[in-house]
Design an enzyme around this catalytic site. Sequence first.
Site, PDB file in Angstrom:
ATOM      1  N   ASP A 738       6.518   0.514   8.209  1.00  0.00           N
ATOM      2  CA  ASP A 738       7.200  -0.401   9.120  1.00  0.00           C
ATOM      3  C   ASP A 738       8.514   0.227   9.583  1.00  0.00           C
ATOM      4  O   ASP A 738       9.274   0.741   8.776  1.00  0.00           O
ATOM      5  CB  ASP A 738       7.485  -1.728   8.411  1.00  0.00           C
ATOM      6  CG  ASP A 738       7.692  -2.881   9.379  1.00  0.00           C
ATOM      7  OD1 ASP A 738       8.346  -2.658  10.420  1.00  0.00           O
ATOM      8  OD2 ASP A 738       7.225  -3.996   9.096  1.00  0.00           O
ATOM      9  N   HIS A 740      10.741  -1.484  11.664  1.00  0.00           N
ATOM     10  CA  HIS A 740      11.637  -2.522  12.172  1.00  0.00           C
ATOM     11  C   HIS A 740      12.814  -2.728  11.222  1.00  0.00           C
ATOM     12  O   HIS A 740      12.626  -2.860  10.017  1.00  0.00           O
ATOM     13  CB  HIS A 740      10.870  -3.826  12.367  1.00  0.00           C
ATOM     14  CG  HIS A 740       9.725  -3.680  13.324  1.00  0.00           C
ATOM     15  ND1 HIS A 740       8.445  -3.373  12.909  1.00  0.00           N
ATOM     16  CD2 HIS A 740       9.681  -3.761  14.669  1.00  0.00           C
ATOM     17  CE1 HIS A 740       7.664  -3.292  13.971  1.00  0.00           C
ATOM     18  NE2 HIS A 740       8.376  -3.510  15.043  1.00  0.00           N
ATOM     19  N   SER A 791       3.002  -4.896   6.179  1.00  0.00           N
ATOM     20  CA  SER A 791       4.175  -4.728   5.320  1.00  0.00           C
ATOM     21  C   SER A 791       4.148  -5.680   4.132  1.00  0.00           C
ATOM     22  O   SER A 791       4.734  -5.398   3.092  1.00  0.00           O
ATOM     23  CB  SER A 791       5.455  -4.954   6.125  1.00  0.00           C
ATOM     24  OG  SER A 791       5.588  -3.983   7.119  1.00  0.00           O
TER      25      SER A 791
END
Length: 898
Positions: A738, A740, A791
């Site tokens: 991930d 982000h 995630s």
Amino acid sequence: MLDGAMGTMIQRYALDEADFRGTLLAGHPQQLKGNNDLLVLTRPDVIRDIHSRYLAAGADIIETCTFNANAISQGEYGCAHMCADINRMAAKLAREVADSYSTPDKPRYVAGSVGPTGRTCSMSPDVENPALRNVTFDMLVGAYKEQMVALIEGGVDALLCETIFDTLNAKAALCAAEEAMTAVGRKVPVMLSFTIADTQGRILSGQTLEAVLASIAGHDVLSVGLNCSFGARDMKPFLKRLSDMAPCYVSVYPNAGLPNELGEYDQSPAEMASIIKEYVQEGLVNVVGGCCGTTDEFIALYPSLVDGVEPRRPKDERKEMWLSGLERLVVSPEMNFINVGERCNVAGSRKFLRLINEKNYAEALTIARRQVEDGAQVIDVNMDDGLLNAREEMRTFLNMLACEPDIARVPVMVDSSDWEVIKEGLKCIQGRSIVNSISLKEGEEVFLTRAREAKSLGAAVVVMAFDENGQATTFERKIEVCGRAYELLTKKVGFAPYDIIFDPNILAVATGIEEHAAYGIDFIRACAWIKENLPGAHISGGVSNLSFSFRGNNYVREALHAVFLYHAIAAGMDMGIVNPQTAVQYEDIPLELREVMEDVVLNRSADATERLIAIAAELKENGSATQQATAEAWRDGSVEERLKISLVKGVSEYMVHDLDEAVAKYGSAVDVIGGPLMDGMGYVGELFGAGKLFLPQVVKSARTMKQMVHVLQPLIESENSARTSSAGRVVVATVKGDVHDIGKNIAAVVMGCNGYEVIDLGVMVPAERIVAEAVERKADIVALSGLITPSLEEMRATVKAMDEAGLTIPVLIAGATTSPLHTALKIAPEYGAPVVHVKDVSQNVLVAAELLGGDERRDAFVASLLSDQQALREQAAAKVAAPLRSLDEARENKLNLF
């Protein structure tokens, strides 16, 4: 069990130039020693003996001696003309030996070895010319097809494309495999094996393993795996990462450690076997073998490792669209809406057209870069202009874009009305792209042919609502065409529903033509119908089409787009071609104007168009003065209101003045961050959750928050210098897979402001590193962040790794919507750990209560900290049938999981 290295074994025979030449190539003008594939013709006895040794050691699968037996690699030896003979003979030779060892109880198989060639489709060989390639996609397909046809004719059971360092090369091999099987009339499974190029787990062309899997997601492969690059120990974390995701079988054949200064491998068979045993016992693999430095002595130790062990089970097939650039994009409900950047389109951007005409690609790339920076998750590229050679421009621009990692990390939408241009674009992109578009306009045969080509090239597709009768403009026609296309794609082509994106035609409203009045609402109704009746499919559209009637009046156009998107997204539209830099938000639009625009979009009143035209004319006439007055009115509000609006709009112009005023009012920088700034970001979150803000705008808000904290940093440091002790040490990370980090970064700032020592490990952090850092730094809390659905499983794996390491410190799980709460509630019972939920998001408290209500465990509970959510808390308490406790009580109970 696969065999081991071919080259390592050949070296043991101390062959000389004459062995490689034989009588067949006695007069060949070039040196041939080292061209191992020729030995199937000149010294077949050596290759037969090597196959026999591996089979005697217990290998189930042997590879043909054809790693470089393609026209590109053999061309360097002047032997390109011999490729078919080499491959056919290699397959026949391996087949004969395998059959001689095969029994009903232990059948033996032959895999045709297909190497990557020494060239890459995705990278330039000249740093001064990033658009240059020394091999094309079609050249690779041709070379691979010739090789594969001969291998299949020779009798191989599978094709093993190995040591892949560029996924575009792999996609060419997959296309060639389809063509070869069709040409021969025999289907065999395809196995893929990639090689890692760095310690972050990327292949040489820059893709993450997640992106690699996305790139091949549209293809039917028997297995995916890793080989070469590292020794078994160093390869393990990447193998685990791949194994956790792959919906097919997983293979691994590492080197015998890393080469020493002489280029030799020192790891012993026993040392490597001990690590392979870990792979097997932990359920990471289905196929094991050896690469550089391994021999039959290595393979002989494998049979005892796999006896009686439950093999790895492939992960469930994906139920979401996977796209990729250098990184993967999972199009899931949590994403809310996918923004497709519209500015790299010569038909829609005069500036972009001018730059392409001038061959000023460097500046043209800055337009793409700006869109990504502003939050575009996909980049649309269109070169359709009568004065351009669209195929050449598409190829050049995409080749250059591939050399810009900050742009190439996102997927590309290849946009053209010319199918040949689309194919040219797809052949330049290693990631998983979107075709924009195909339709039934030219009939079913053309539609199916193009759909199959798009699938073969590994792309998802946008399907326009066109058929033989023209463009679908009414609700009834839209759903008729989309329903028909869905049946054809899923039943006749084999497209996964979630790889289909329907564009039901966003058409201009407020034109004054009565037939156009329902265009907006008919699109919205079609969105709802598609979501209900065509499960899995996505919905997109070119939003700027809606407001063509108001060209020249940008404010009205952007406001109309915001209103339309608000309703279309609620009905199911989940992506769109938009300008990520748009400044007008739904909540910003004056109520009177918003109501008129909704009347137009939803076709609620007969005079809606006239009213909007009148308002638009007034806005244009009064122009900047009226808009400026409206825009600046918020500056008259309280400092809290001004900071909130600055965050929502991503405005930094008044930042220093407002922050100075806030610090004076609140007494400290920490209280300003914990008060009005966090309230402002909370409001941003509410707007995002309600569909009134989209991800690019949230990114802009987060960027502004970061700037504000930077302004306050000197004050924070001076305030913290007075502290005598730390509140605790927190290891913060966005989990593996991930990228982000908006929430993580803000949370880290807030914790730092409140006296915690924050150790931020960044993004894409594997569980092993998180645990190692937590142990080494003696962390008091581990904080895990992630946005995408996978995630959540990675968080579970991280908590498991912590438990195995004996870490029982609290874990903070955070991310989008209700997912983190679900994750915490699923993980907690495994470790007998209670859960404290510290923020209400929508109905999260009730969601948690539902999950806990039927659970025999009563040591889990939910605590809400929002005073205005008392009713929710009481409802939740009733569902759990246990008292809700405060966070203070939770701390007293020494919770080991938050």
